[in-house]
Write a protein that holds these residues in place. Structure first.
Motif, short mmCIF file in Angstrom:
data_model
loop_
_atom_site.label_atom_id
_atom_site.label_comp_id
_atom_site.label_asym_id
_atom_site.label_seq_id
_atom_site.Cartn_x
_atom_site.Cartn_y
_atom_site.Cartn_z
N GLU A 267 27.82 52.27 90.65
CA GLU A 267 26.70 53.04 91.16
C GLU A 267 26.54 52.81 92.65
O GLU A 267 26.73 51.70 93.14
CB GLU A 267 25.43 52.65 90.42
CG GLU A 267 25.45 53.09 88.98
CD GLU A 267 24.13 52.89 88.30
OE1 GLU A 267 23.09 52.97 88.98
OE2 GLU A 267 24.13 52.65 87.10
N CYS B 207 28.53 62.82 87.35
CA CYS B 207 28.58 62.54 85.93
C CYS B 207 29.39 63.63 85.24
O CYS B 207 29.16 64.82 85.46
CB CYS B 207 27.17 62.49 85.34
SG CYS B 207 27.15 62.18 83.57
N ASP C 29 31.46 58.96 88.62
CA ASP C 29 30.73 57.69 88.63
C ASP C 29 30.18 57.34 87.25
O ASP C 29 29.98 56.16 86.95
CB ASP C 29 29.54 57.79 89.59
CG ASP C 29 29.98 58.08 91.01
OD1 ASP C 29 30.70 57.25 91.57
OD2 ASP C 29 29.61 59.14 91.54
N LEU C 30 29.89 58.37 86.45
CA LEU C 30 29.31 58.19 85.12
C LEU C 30 30.02 59.11 84.13
O LEU C 30 30.53 60.16 84.52
CB LEU C 30 27.82 58.58 85.10
CG LEU C 30 26.85 57.79 85.95
CD1 LEU C 30 25.53 58.55 86.07
CD2 LEU C 30 26.62 56.43 85.33
N GLU D 7 29.09 61.05 80.46
CA GLU D 7 28.07 61.36 79.45
C GLU D 7 28.80 61.70 78.17
O GLU D 7 29.52 62.69 78.09
CB GLU D 7 27.20 62.55 79.88
CG GLU D 7 26.18 62.90 78.81
CD GLU D 7 25.36 64.13 79.12
OE1 GLU D 7 24.30 64.30 78.49
OE2 GLU D 7 25.78 64.94 79.98
N ARG E 243 33.71 54.14 82.87
CA ARG E 243 32.58 54.15 83.79
C ARG E 243 31.31 53.89 82.98
O ARG E 243 31.28 54.08 81.77
CB ARG E 243 32.44 55.50 84.50
CG ARG E 243 33.55 55.80 85.49
CD ARG E 243 33.37 54.94 86.75
NE ARG E 243 34.31 55.29 87.78
CZ ARG E 243 35.41 54.60 88.08
NH1 ARG E 243 35.71 53.53 87.39
NH2 ARG E 243 36.19 54.98 89.06
N PRO E 244 30.22 53.49 83.64
CA PRO E 244 28.95 53.40 82.93
C PRO E 244 28.68 54.74 82.24
O PRO E 244 29.06 55.80 82.74
CB PRO E 244 27.93 53.14 84.03
CG PRO E 244 28.72 52.52 85.14
CD PRO E 244 30.08 53.16 85.07
N CYS E 245 28.05 54.67 81.07
CA CYS E 245 27.92 55.91 80.31
C CYS E 245 26.50 56.21 79.87
O CYS E 245 25.66 55.33 79.73
CB CYS E 245 28.86 55.91 79.11
SG CYS E 245 28.52 54.63 77.90
N ILE E 246 26.30 57.49 79.65
CA ILE E 246 25.09 58.05 79.07
C ILE E 246 25.47 58.49 77.66
O ILE E 246 26.51 59.12 77.47
CB ILE E 246 24.61 59.29 79.85
CG1 ILE E 246 24.34 58.94 81.32
CG2 ILE E 246 23.40 59.93 79.18
CD1 ILE E 246 24.16 60.16 82.22
N ALA F 275 24.81 52.35 79.25
CA ALA F 275 24.00 52.22 80.47
C ALA F 275 22.72 53.05 80.36
O ALA F 275 21.67 52.65 80.84
CB ALA F 275 24.81 52.64 81.70
N TYR F 276 22.81 54.21 79.70
CA TYR F 276 21.67 55.13 79.58
C TYR F 276 21.64 55.77 78.20
O TYR F 276 22.70 56.09 77.65
CB TYR F 276 21.76 56.28 80.60
CG TYR F 276 21.83 55.86 82.03
CD1 TYR F 276 20.67 55.71 82.79
CD2 TYR F 276 23.05 55.63 82.65
CE1 TYR F 276 20.73 55.33 84.12
CE2 TYR F 276 23.11 55.24 83.99
CZ TYR F 276 21.96 55.09 84.70
OH TYR F 276 22.02 54.72 86.03
#
Length: 158
Positions: free
Chosen positions: A2, A10, A37-38, A40, A65-68, A101-102
């Protein structure tokens, strides 16, 4: 990774079945290599499969990557048609076992039931949270008719 103060890119990736997880992870790796970056994970259809929790755990664990994680209901433009209690129970189980992450939950659903909101609140970070929780909450608002006249009031309520 981030970048504070910078717009994040995303990439939404729908996953319809447990056997599609490998391909979804490959698509996410490709997106990450191109600057995403993300990620989903759109699990609208996957969520109705009996093996959904295992598949979601793998997606979160192996995400490049960080995920939703999103299970969007049909009324809000998604494809999930199962029960609301099953959907929230799945998100709760994911949040307590392999937290993303989300979590993305619709404001209409979150605000419609104190029980539902309580289950979501157990697995996301917020000012009253009593334990360390890495997952942040995204409250989504979808209005397909245009900008709501009471948008600022809705934002304040969120």
């Amino acid at each position: 990774m981030e970048r504070p103060g910078v717009t994040l890119i995303c990439v939404p990736i729908p996953v319809d079945a447990p056997d599609a997880v490998g391909e979804a992870l490959e698509r996410a790796a490709d997106a990450a290599s191109r600057g995403a970056d993300l990620v989903e994970w759109r699990a609208d259809v996957l969520a109705e499969d009996p093996q959904a929790l295992g598949a979601l755990r793998r997606l979160v664990r192996e995400s490049p990557r960080p995920c939703i994680t999103t299970i969007r209901i049909a009324a809000e433009g998604g494809m999930y048609e199962g029960s609301e209690s099953d959907r929230i129970s799945l998100l709760e189980a994911l949040g307590t076992s392999e937290p993303p992450a989300y979590l993305d939950v619709e404001w209409s659903a979150y605000g419609s039931s104190a029980n539902l909101a309580q289950k979501v609140d157990l697995v996301v970070d917020h000012p009253e949270q009593v334990r360390e929780v890495p997952t942040r909450l995204i409250l989504s608002l979808h209005d397909f008719d245009g900008r709501p006249r009471d948008l600022m009031q809705r934002l304040a309520a969120m």
